[in-house]
Design a protein around this motif. Sequence first.
Motif, PDB file in Angstrom:
ATOM      1  N   GLU A 118       0.848  -1.199   0.000  1.00 29.73           N
ATOM      2  CA  GLU A 118       0.000   0.000   0.000  1.00 29.73           C
ATOM      3  C   GLU A 118       0.875   1.237   0.000  1.00 29.73           C
ATOM      4  OE1 GLU A 118      -2.036   3.447   1.613  1.00 29.73           O
ATOM      5  OE2 GLU A 118      -0.436   2.372   2.613  1.00 29.73           O
ATOM      6  N   ARG A 119       1.912   1.208   0.814  1.00 24.43           N
ATOM      7  CA  ARG A 119       2.794   2.354   0.934  1.00 24.43           C
ATOM      8  C   ARG A 119       3.529   2.602  -0.383  1.00 24.43           C
ATOM      9  NH1 ARG A 119       5.204   3.051   6.873  1.00 24.43           N
ATOM     10  NH2 ARG A 119       3.015   3.345   7.327  1.00 24.43           N
ATOM     11  N   HIS A 121      -6.232   1.071  -1.164  1.00 27.64           N
ATOM     12  CA  HIS A 121      -7.052   1.038   0.051  1.00 27.64           C
ATOM     13  C   HIS A 121      -7.482  -0.388   0.365  1.00 27.64           C
ATOM     14  CE1 HIS A 121     -10.543   1.482   2.673  1.00 27.64           C
ATOM     15  NE2 HIS A 121      -9.962   2.605   3.079  1.00 27.64           N
ATOM     16  N   ALA A 172      -4.555   2.704   4.920  1.00 32.44           N
ATOM     17  CA  ALA A 172      -3.563   3.415   5.747  1.00 32.44           C
ATOM     18  C   ALA A 172      -4.164   3.805   7.082  1.00 32.44           C
ATOM     19  CB  ALA A 172      -3.081   4.663   5.011  1.00 32.44           C
ATOM     20  N   VAL A 173      -5.459   4.102   7.071  1.00 30.81           N
ATOM     21  CA  VAL A 173      -6.096   4.577   8.294  1.00 30.81           C
ATOM     22  C   VAL A 173      -6.108   3.484   9.375  1.00 30.81           C
ATOM     23  CG1 VAL A 173      -8.406   3.959   7.493  1.00 30.81           C
ATOM     24  CG2 VAL A 173      -8.152   5.757   9.185  1.00 30.81           C
ATOM     25  N   ASP A 221      -2.739   3.816  10.888  1.00 31.23           N
ATOM     26  CA  ASP A 221      -2.569   5.162  11.461  1.00 31.23           C
ATOM     27  C   ASP A 221      -3.467   5.395  12.661  1.00 31.23           C
ATOM     28  OD1 ASP A 221      -0.849   5.557   9.459  1.00 31.23           O
ATOM     29  OD2 ASP A 221      -2.020   7.052   8.366  1.00 31.23           O
ATOM     30  N   GLU A 222      -4.752   5.036  12.519  1.00 35.77           N
ATOM     31  CA  GLU A 222      -5.713   5.455  13.546  1.00 35.77           C
ATOM     32  C   GLU A 222      -6.502   4.314  14.172  1.00 35.77           C
ATOM     33  OE1 GLU A 222      -7.842   9.089  12.965  1.00 35.77           O
ATOM     34  OE2 GLU A 222      -6.713   9.509  11.138  1.00 35.77           O
ATOM     35  N   ALA A 228     -11.641   3.769  13.348  1.00 36.37           N
ATOM     36  CA  ALA A 228     -11.497   4.720  12.247  1.00 36.37           C
ATOM     37  C   ALA A 228     -11.537   3.998  10.910  1.00 36.37           C
ATOM     38  CB  ALA A 228     -10.192   5.485  12.396  1.00 36.37           C
ATOM     39  N   GLU A 247     -15.108   2.942  10.119  1.00 35.24           N
ATOM     40  CA  GLU A 247     -15.877   4.125   9.727  1.00 35.24           C
ATOM     41  C   GLU A 247     -15.579   4.464   8.280  1.00 35.24           C
ATOM     42  OE1 GLU A 247     -15.337   7.741  12.059  1.00 35.24           O
ATOM     43  OE2 GLU A 247     -15.944   6.566  13.818  1.00 35.24           O
ATOM     44  N   THR A 248     -14.293   4.467   7.968  1.00 36.01           N
ATOM     45  CA  THR A 248     -13.858   4.775   6.617  1.00 36.01           C
ATOM     46  C   THR A 248     -14.403   3.754   5.615  1.00 36.01           C
ATOM     47  OG1 THR A 248     -11.890   5.808   7.456  1.00 36.01           O
ATOM     48  CG2 THR A 248     -11.824   5.070   5.198  1.00 36.01           C
ATOM     49  N   ARG A 278       1.219  13.286   3.326  1.00 37.40           N
ATOM     50  CA  ARG A 278       2.187  12.245   3.702  1.00 37.40           C
ATOM     51  C   ARG A 278       3.575  12.706   3.326  1.00 37.40           C
ATOM     52  NH1 ARG A 278      -0.277   6.179   2.723  1.00 37.40           N
ATOM     53  NH2 ARG A 278       1.838   5.425   2.463  1.00 37.40           N
ATOM     54  N   THR A 322       2.889   9.396   7.270  1.00 40.30           N
ATOM     55  CA  THR A 322       1.507   9.124   7.689  1.00 40.30           C
ATOM     56  C   THR A 322       0.686  10.413   7.644  1.00 40.30           C
ATOM     57  OG1 THR A 322       2.179   9.313  10.002  1.00 40.30           O
ATOM     58  CG2 THR A 322       2.018   7.108   9.100  1.00 40.30           C
ATOM     59  N   TYR A 351      -5.948  10.573  -0.102  1.00 41.81           N
ATOM     60  CA  TYR A 351      -7.013   9.841   0.589  1.00 41.81           C
ATOM     61  C   TYR A 351      -8.368  10.469   0.349  1.00 41.81           C
ATOM     62  CZ  TYR A 351      -3.110   7.936   3.234  1.00 41.81           C
ATOM     63  OH  TYR A 351      -1.947   7.334   3.607  1.00 41.81           O
ATOM     64  N   GLU A 383     -10.919   9.497   2.054  1.00 42.00           N
ATOM     65  CA  GLU A 383     -11.700   9.354   3.285  1.00 42.00           C
ATOM     66  C   GLU A 383     -11.942  10.696   3.952  1.00 42.00           C
ATOM     67  OE1 GLU A 383      -8.741   7.344   2.985  1.00 42.00           O
ATOM     68  OE2 GLU A 383      -9.992   5.863   1.968  1.00 42.00           O
ATOM     69  N   ARG A 438     -12.395  11.298   6.898  1.00 44.37           N
ATOM     70  CA  ARG A 438     -11.841  11.355   8.242  1.00 44.37           C
ATOM     71  C   ARG A 438     -10.698  12.365   8.373  1.00 44.37           C
ATOM     72  NH1 ARG A 438     -12.389   8.315  12.476  1.00 44.37           N
ATOM     73  NH2 ARG A 438     -10.767   8.600  14.018  1.00 44.37           N
ATOM     74  N   TYR A 439      -9.779  12.355   7.373  1.00 44.04           N
ATOM     75  CA  TYR A 439      -8.623  13.250   7.455  1.00 44.04           C
ATOM     76  C   TYR A 439      -9.059  14.706   7.318  1.00 44.04           C
ATOM     77  CZ  TYR A 439      -5.878   9.004   7.015  1.00 44.04           C
ATOM     78  OH  TYR A 439      -5.323   7.781   7.235  1.00 44.04           O
ATOM     79  N   ARG A 454     -19.265  11.816  -2.513  1.00 42.20           N
ATOM     80  CA  ARG A 454     -19.367  10.436  -2.067  1.00 42.20           C
ATOM     81  C   ARG A 454     -20.198  10.320  -0.794  1.00 42.20           C
ATOM     82  NH1 ARG A 454     -14.524   6.244  -0.960  1.00 42.20           N
ATOM     83  NH2 ARG A 454     -14.320   7.494   0.917  1.00 42.20           N
ATOM     84  N   ARG A 506     -21.585  12.218   7.470  1.00 42.84           N
ATOM     85  CA  ARG A 506     -20.727  11.065   7.772  1.00 42.84           C
ATOM     86  C   ARG A 506     -21.431  10.006   8.608  1.00 42.84           C
ATOM     87  NH1 ARG A 506     -16.198  11.755  10.814  1.00 42.84           N
ATOM     88  NH2 ARG A 506     -15.000  10.191   9.718  1.00 42.84           N
ATOM     89  N   THR A 554     -23.741   7.154   9.896  1.00 44.13           N
ATOM     90  CA  THR A 554     -24.275   5.984   9.197  1.00 44.13           C
ATOM     91  C   THR A 554     -25.758   5.866   9.513  1.00 44.13           C
ATOM     92  OG1 THR A 554     -23.642   4.655  11.050  1.00 44.13           O
ATOM     93  CG2 THR A 554     -22.113   4.750   9.212  1.00 44.13           C
TER      94      THR A 554
END
Lengths: 593, 218
Positions: free
Chosen positions: A413-414, A469, A474-475, A478-479, A483, A486-487, B54, B60, B85, B87, B89-90, B137, B212, B214
Amino acid sequence: MPNRLAGIGGREVRLALWPLTAALAVTTLALGRSHPDDSFAGRAVLGGAIEVGAALALAAAGLLFWASRPQNRIGPLLVAAAPAWLLPEWGNNSEGGVAPLFTLGLVGFCACAPFVAHVALAYPSGRLQQQPARALAAIGYAAAVGLIGLAPTTVFDPRAEFCTACPRNLVLVHANAGLAEEISRLGIRVAIGWAILTGLLLTVRLVRSSRPALKATGPVLAATIAYLGFACADLWHGMRRGYLTNDPTDVHLWRLQGATLILLSAGVVWGLIRARRTRTSVAQLVVELGQSPRVGGARDMLASALGDPNLQLAYRRRSAGGYVDIEGDPVAPGTAADRATTPLVRDGRELAVVVHDAELLNDPGLFEDAVAAARLAVENESLQAEVRAQMNEIRASRARIVAAADAERRHLERDLHDGAQQRLVGLSLGVRLLRNEAARSGTRDRITELDDADAELRLALAELRDIAHGIYPAVLSDEGLAAALETLSERLPAGVRLGTLPDGRFPASVEAAAYFAAAEIVRDLPEADGGASIEVLCKDGGLVVAVERAGHMVDADERLVEIADRVGALDGEIDVRSRTNGHIRMKAKIPCV
Amino acid sequence: MRVVIADDAMLMREGLARLLSDAGFEVTGKYADGDELVRRMGAAGAEVAIVDIRMPPTHTDEGLVAAERIRHSHPEVGVLVLSQYLESRYAMRLLESHPDRVGYLLKERVSDIAVLGDALKRVHEGECVVDPTIVARLVKRSRNDALADLTEREREVLGLMAEGHSNRGICDKLFLSPKTVEAHVGRILQKLNLPESVEYHRRVLAVLTYLRQTAPQE
């Protein structure tokens, strides 16, 4: 050394010693009664009882011990203490005695104490294991027999001193009453010091004994300490006048010494009975092992049969090195000072080792019997331990394989993110710059071509992002799990419901297993009616992932096996319920190591 | 407008700098990591910083950390975070720490100088910017009950609100009068059960948080 002892200590010798000692005791008693004033026992019933009783008790305890453990010196030493106990009566005897016995009595007047002390110092193994014990035993003999006995006797002529009717002193070299007294006084001083030190050493040993050791040796040590105390008091009493004799105080202390010797003999016999009882429990062990081959039972039964609750049984690995317990977990056999390690060998191969109280080795027969009784169970359990150890290894290797695969996914992934994706973005930027130049120079065809290329690049980027993904979000690293889930739900159709999710972080392998278990179930959720729910609970130190989905799950079997493998690698398990309409409910329990 | 760029990929950094120069921006600094960017912030005299999410050393969230530090030490400087990303979230993390003068844009979008320029301008003016793809999205997948009550136009307005546009910006985008937009916004907030008098920056967060969520517990 033990072999030589075994050689001289044949059955015949022992049998002959019984009547011999008895005869000696009775003769000595008779001798005392004929000259009561010169005797410790005299005509008193109690005195006589103690005199004969102590001698017979020492001899009996010694002979029993000798018979039970022929290679042990304790038996012969106790037997030798019996005549030594009687000797003073002969040396005191003034008239009508026989010269050799009279001389022996003079020399061995004090000889009983070193024998008794030697017994206690070497009890129960028969070996003087430490330097101080060896030194004390030697000093005892030297002081009591050498300085108090032999040395003054060579310059002491009883016929010139107090009794003209006494037999001749056979070791007399040159009579010198003053010198005899001086040497005797010196000997008494040394003997007092020796008795105190020996008593102290035995007390220390008594206090420091482990519980099983205390039960085995306590009575003997305690009786000896008391005996040495009275002997010491008697020596002290005799020091003032420079020689040992039988005044009323002496007689009194002599009786007390005799009483403690009877107790000591009783202690030795009790130790033998106790060992026999333990043997009976070993016999019991054979029966129990035959009846109930409980897992791990061999250790417990050995421990209880041998009276050592801390006994450790470590099984030798067959294929790999090292030792394991019954659960197959690696162990290092203990090496504490008071513990001994005995290997159990079969067909020249070490099966297991027993780590046990070193005291148990003093009765090797007992230990061997117990081990022989448990051998079948130990053999059986060593196989079980081996199988379990291999299972543990396989489990660990499975977990390692999954962890390695996860790490590989993270790297991938990285690499995609920081490599290919980055390059494509740069490329897209370059295309845009070219397009701007083309716009300035007014080449319309070129502009369209470059716009098309840019659009393609964006599509490639979007696809690459999805792939990256999916490989490892990555999340997640990371988290954490919440998280990441949720993502995940952001990418899923509207009907997906997220239930409770645990805050906080868990081991990476656990988070990954939980995440991919959920993600795999909801991967191909149909856009319409794609109802699903994901919930993760912390339970009993682990995670419970509950996922439910509607709609047909393509290749459900293969995908569920994949989840089961991943979860199973962490010692977890999954439970799947599916209905005919394709509705699937999965529950994965993942322990957090 | 004076802009600084922090991105560890040289190709990206230089390309972006050229694109911005061509479009009339003044690039006053180019850095390969967040620490250097924060250190040189004062000297560069920038109005907006463009930061890759990143960067070294851990690859990260250095970009988000740098953004927070800049917003803290140089409140007058806007920060636009570029990310691969999708997502939300970030973006939420960025907005939650500092809801003004920040933006979160997908990286591939920067080649469209119009989008990039617009985002820089809005961040500079104190608005916040959330990438339309992310919002689209969220709107698409969001629970259907309350959103289903919205008209097509209202949903369009909701999307722009989530992207960080002010009422004025929405007017310009949809060619509507300020009054009409205000009415739309009021109705949307009412239908979604959000406080109607909510201040602009909080509004963006509130709308995003709503999107966000659900599906409700059954």
